[in-house]
Enzyme design. Structure first.
Site, mmCIF file in Angstrom:
data_model
loop_
_atom_site.group_PDB
_atom_site.id
_atom_site.type_symbol
_atom_site.label_atom_id
_atom_site.label_comp_id
_atom_site.label_asym_id
_atom_site.label_seq_id
_atom_site.Cartn_x
_atom_site.Cartn_y
_atom_site.Cartn_z
ATOM 1 N N GLY A 31 59.304 58.826 -19.424
ATOM 2 C CA GLY A 31 58.178 59.262 -19.996
ATOM 3 C C GLY A 31 58.027 58.471 -21.195
ATOM 4 O O GLY A 31 58.580 57.473 -21.308
ATOM 5 N N ASN A 32 56.984 58.787 -22.259
ATOM 6 C CA ASN A 32 56.997 58.017 -23.376
ATOM 7 C C ASN A 32 56.623 58.950 -24.448
ATOM 8 O O ASN A 32 56.199 60.037 -24.231
ATOM 9 C CB ASN A 32 55.873 56.833 -23.156
ATOM 10 C CG ASN A 32 54.491 57.396 -22.798
ATOM 11 O OD1 ASN A 32 53.976 58.572 -23.540
ATOM 12 N ND2 ASN A 32 53.938 57.075 -21.506
ATOM 13 N N HIS A 33 56.459 58.551 -25.805
ATOM 14 C CA HIS A 33 56.249 59.422 -27.015
ATOM 15 C C HIS A 33 55.069 59.709 -27.209
ATOM 16 O O HIS A 33 54.545 60.274 -28.167
ATOM 17 C CB HIS A 33 56.792 58.788 -28.051
ATOM 18 C CG HIS A 33 58.414 58.460 -28.182
ATOM 19 N ND1 HIS A 33 59.279 59.618 -28.218
ATOM 20 C CD2 HIS A 33 59.069 57.481 -27.859
ATOM 21 C CE1 HIS A 33 60.338 59.362 -28.092
ATOM 22 N NE2 HIS A 33 60.551 57.942 -28.234
ATOM 23 N N ALA A 43 48.647 57.241 -22.123
ATOM 24 C CA ALA A 43 49.746 56.310 -22.301
ATOM 25 C C ALA A 43 50.341 56.357 -20.789
ATOM 26 O O ALA A 43 51.264 56.931 -20.635
ATOM 27 C CB ALA A 43 50.456 56.312 -23.266
#
Ligand code: CTP
Length: 399
Positions: A208-210, A276
Site C-alpha cells: 500500500g502507500n501512505h 495514489a
C-alpha cells in the site's frame, strides 16, 4: 449546501413562530451559522431562550439592549448575512418590507441586506388573499426576494385554507434546491478518486502507500458544494464523505479502481484523479498465508494499468480530466510530461521538497499546469483551501 453559510433568520409575530425552533435546529444541523432576529410580537409566541439555545447565539430583538446599553448594528447584521430568511413572515412585516418601513431591527437589517432574501408567509387565509397582501408579495418578488409558498390546511383561526407557513423541512429543502440551481457546477456529474490502493500479497498482507485520502475527499466535497453530483471512488481510508451529493464507491485494489472509473467516467463531465494508485501489483496472490523463510523473500510484481492514461485515451469532447503528479525531482518537467502523455486538461503538481506538502498532512502546496503549459503556483494552504483552488480552476475550464 448550507455548510458555513451565515443566515439571518427573522421571526415575526405569528403562531407559526413555534416552528422556528425546528427550523433553527435544521439549519444548524445543515452546518449554517444562524443569527435569530425577532420582532417584539414574536417574543410572545416563542422565547428567545429557546432560540438562542438552539442557535448558540444571543437572539436579537431591539436596536438597543436595555440591560447593557449596547446597540445592535442593523447595517452590519444585514451585510453579515449570506442568506436572509424571514419565517414566519407576518402580513405586517411583509407590508413593511414591501414599503421600505424599518421601525424594528428585523426590517432595518432587511433593508441593509445584499444577499438573497427568502420569505415564508404565515397568516390567515383571508389576510393572505387580501389584495394588499398579494400586492406586497408582488412588490417583494419584484425586488428579487424569494417566496416560499404557504401551505393549505387548518389554520390557527380554525378556518381551513391557504396561509399556513411551509413546514421547516420544506423550507430547508426549498432553500437547498434553490441555492443549488445557481451554483456553477449544477447539473454536472464529476468523478473524483481518492486514497491509496492496496495490492494483496496473501490473505493478510498487501502493498500500500501512505495516502490518507484527505485531498481527494476535500476536492469531492468542494465540487459537491458547487452543485455537481460527485461519484467518489475511494481506496481504503477511515474518512467519511458528509455531503448528500457525494455517492461513494469503495474499492481496494488498482484493478478495482480501474473498473469503477471506467463505469463512472462514461457519464462524467469531468474526472479529478487524486488517488495514489499503486504502480505495481503482485503477479500472483497466495491463497494461503505465506510462511516465513530462512533467507530473503522476493515478490514478483507486474505493472498496474494507468487508469488516468486509459481515461485520457477515452476522453470525449466536452469531458475534462485532471491528474496529480507527486514528484521529488525535475518536478515541473515531470508534471508536464504526465500532462501530455495522459492527455490531461490540468495537472496538479505537489513536490515532496516543499514544506507542508504530501500524504497525511492537513496542508498541501500545489502548482496547477494547464494544457497550454500555463502554470499557477499557490501558497501552502489547508487541504480544504487547496480543494477550493482546484475547484475554481475546474469551473473556469468547464465554462
Ligand atoms: N495514476 C493512475 N493509475 C495508475 C497510477 C497513477 O491513474 N496506475 C494517476 C494518479 O492518480 C495521478 C497520476 O496518475 O493522478 C500521476 O500519478 P504518479 O504515480 O505520480 O505518476 P505515474 O504516472 O505513475 O509516474 P511515476 O510513478 O513514474 O512518477
Amino acid at each position: 449546501m448550507l455548510e458555513g453559510k451565515k443566515i439571518v433568520l427573522g421571526i415575526c409575530g405569528s403562531i407559526a413562530a413555534y416552528k422556528a425552533a425546528i427550523l433553527v435546529r435544521l439549519l444548524v444541523k445543515a452546518g449554517a451559522e444562524v443569527q435569530v432576529v425577532m420582532t417584539a410580537d414574536a417574543v410572545s409566541f416563542i422565547t428567545p431562550l429557546t432560540l438562542s439555545t438552539l442557535s448558540k447565539k444571543p437572539v436579537l430583538v431591539n436596536y438597543f439592549e436595555p440591560n447593557t446599553g449596547t446597540w445592535n448594528n442593523h447595517v452590519k447584521l444585514g451585510l453579515w448575512a449570506d442568506l436572509f430568511l424571514i419565517a414566519p413572515a407576518s402580513a405586517n412585516t411583509l407590508a413593511k418590507m414591501a414599503n421600505g418601513q424599518c421601525d424594528n431591527l428585523l426590517t432595518a437589517a432587511y433593508l441593509s441586506a445584499k444577499c438573497p432574501v427568502y420569505f415564508a408567509p404565515a397568516m390567515d387565509l383571508d389576510m393572505w388573499r387580501h389584495p394588499s397582501a398579494l400586492n406586497n408579495v408582488q412588490k417583494l418578488l419584484s425586488y428579487n426576494n424569494i417566496l416560499i409558498q404557504p401551505g393549505t390546511g387548518e389554520l390557527a383561526s380554525g378556518l381551513h385554507g391557504e396561509g399556513r407557513m411551509a413546514e421547516p423541512e420544506e423550507i430547508l429543502a426549498f432553500i437547498t434546491i434553490d441555492i443549488a440551481k445557481t451554483l456553477p457546477l449544477t447539473g454536472k456529474q464529476i468523478l473524483v478518486t481518492a486514497g491509496p490502493t492496496y495490492e494483496a500479497i496473501d490473505p493478510v498482507r498487501f502493498i500500500g502507500n501512505h495516502s490518507s485520502g484527505k485531498m481527494g475527499f476535500a476536492i469531492a466535497h468542494e465540487i459537491a458544494e458547487q452543485g455537481a453530483i460527485v461519484t467518489l471512488v475511494t481506496g481504503p481510508t477511515a474518512l467519511t464523505a458528509r455531503h448528500p451529493a457525494i455517492k461513494r464507491v469503495d474499492v481496494t485494489s488498482a484493478a478495482e479502481m480501474l473498473e469503477a472509473c471506467l463505469v463512472h467516467f462514461e457519464n462524467a463531465d469531468a474526472c479529478v484523479m487524486s488517488a495514489a494508485v499503486a504502480d505495481y501489483t503482485p503477479v500472483t496472490v497466495s491463497e494461503q498465508k505465506i510462511k516465513k523463510q530462512d533467507d530473503g523473500f522476493c515478490i514478483d510484481l507486474k505493472k498496474t494499468i494507468d487508469i488516468l492514461k486509459v481515461l485520457g485515451e477515452r476522453k470525449r469532447k466536452g469531458q475534462f480530466l485532471i491528474g496529480f503528479a507527486l514528484e521529488t525531482q525535475n518536478e515541473e518537467q515531470n508534471a508536464i510530461d504526465k500532462l501530455k502523455k495522459k492527455n490531461l486538461d490540468l495537472i496538479i503538481l505537489n513536490s515532496l521538497n516543499d514544506n507542508g506538502a504530501g500524504f497525511k498532512l492537513d496542508t498541501n502546496k500545489i502548482t496547477i499546469i494547464d494544457s497550454n503549459l500555463e502554470k499557477t503556483t499557490f501558497d501552502t494552504k489547508s487541504k480544504t483551501e487547496v480543494a477550493v483552488d482546484i475547484c475554481r480552476k475546474l469551473i473556469a475550464l468547464m465554462q
